[in-house]
Design a protein around this motif. Structure first.
Motif: not given
Length: 284
Positions: A51, A53, A74, A76, A116, A127
């Motif tokens: 995953k 971000l 994801y 953002m 988060l 990240i």
């Protein structure tokens, strides 16, 4: 009817009603260079996590290359215009994306205020991003709060900020961010990016770094005390540790030890940890 603008992108074509306007108050400088976007995407090792971000996707130039990898992404952003652009005009069915896609979600939120765990629960995630200059250091501090779930952190900062994060003791650039980031992560400055590859171009160069969490690391002292100690020491960086740590009301015996003769920029991360252990013992 307003004519749609046509864009050519990495061998693929797509249409957009309106390009996203870079907003000064959000610190936006949109990356336009495809090769650099690819290089930033490739800074992620994807070791022991799936995953990712992305903070501040903007017009999606980096997002596209992240989506070409086997990961759950994801994206953002706080900018409603960027969010609408990504949802309606670009990425949802982009033909260059790897198929089948794992997960791709666009999240309209302020990273600094967002919980988060709503996205990741207790799962690990990395990240990355082309971070807005005006909040880049705050992004790092928040990432440190979530370090137990963040094995890797990469991305683009203003060059001097990226260098500061990776700087070692003995340098004037070495400071709070350097010590705290390097306490928990191995920090590596990767490459420099010129202003000309952004729209609008910033007035300074940018730098890309990678933080990789130290395996099996244990701090060995109280975390809150450690953060407070580092921040207090650098709050008066021209003074010796003996003078800058006066608010702690430490014993004279401890204040006479060798570390207290040094200025904060002379202490390595290991020295700060040793110092914190001694301070914690002294205060108990």
């Amino acid at each position: 009817m307003k004519k749609k603008k046509f864009y050519k992108d990495a061998g693929q074509s797509y249409y957009s009603k309106d390009p996203v306007r870079a907003k000064k108050h959000l610190g936006q400088h949109f990356l336009k260079d495809e090769q650099i976007a690819q290089k930033i995407a490739d800074t992620l090792s994807l070791e022991n996590y799936t995953k990712v971000l992305e903070i501040g996707p903007g017009t999606g130039v980096l997002t596209k290359y992240l989506l070409a990898k086997e990961l759950d992404l994801y994206a953002m952003d706080l900018d409603t215009e960027s969010i609408d652009y990504l949802r309606n005009s670009f990425l949802l069915e982009h033909p260059s994306l790897k198929s089948p896609l794992n997960v791709f979600e666009i999240v309209e939120a302020d990273f600094l205020k967002y919980d988060l765990s709503k996205i990741f629960g207790d799962e690990p995630f990395a990240i990355t991003g082309n971070f807005p200059y005006n909040i880049s250091t705050q992004i790092v501090f928040k990432a440190l709060e979530w370090r137990d779930q963040i094995p890797e952190f990469t991305g683009m900062f203003q060059k001097e900020v990226a260098q500061r994060i990776c700087e070692k003791e003995g340098s004037k650039a070495y400071g709070i961010l350097s010590v705290l980031a390097q306490t928990f992560y191995e920090a590596e400055y990767l490459f420099t990016v010129p202003p000309t590859v952004f729209s609008p171009p910033p007035k300074v160069e940018s730098g890309v770094l990678r933080l990789k969490r130290k395996e099996g690391f244990v701090l060995g002292c109280d975390e809150k005390l450690y953060f407070r100690l580092v921040k207090t020491a650098f709050g008066q960086r021209r003074k010796t540790i003996r003078n800058s740590l006066k608010p702690f009301n430490l014993s004279e015996e401890l204040r006479e030890t060798e570390l207290f003769n040094l200025r904060p920029e002379q202490l390595s991360v290991e020295d700060f940890i040793k110092l914190c252990i001694r301070v914690e013992q002294d205060l108990s």
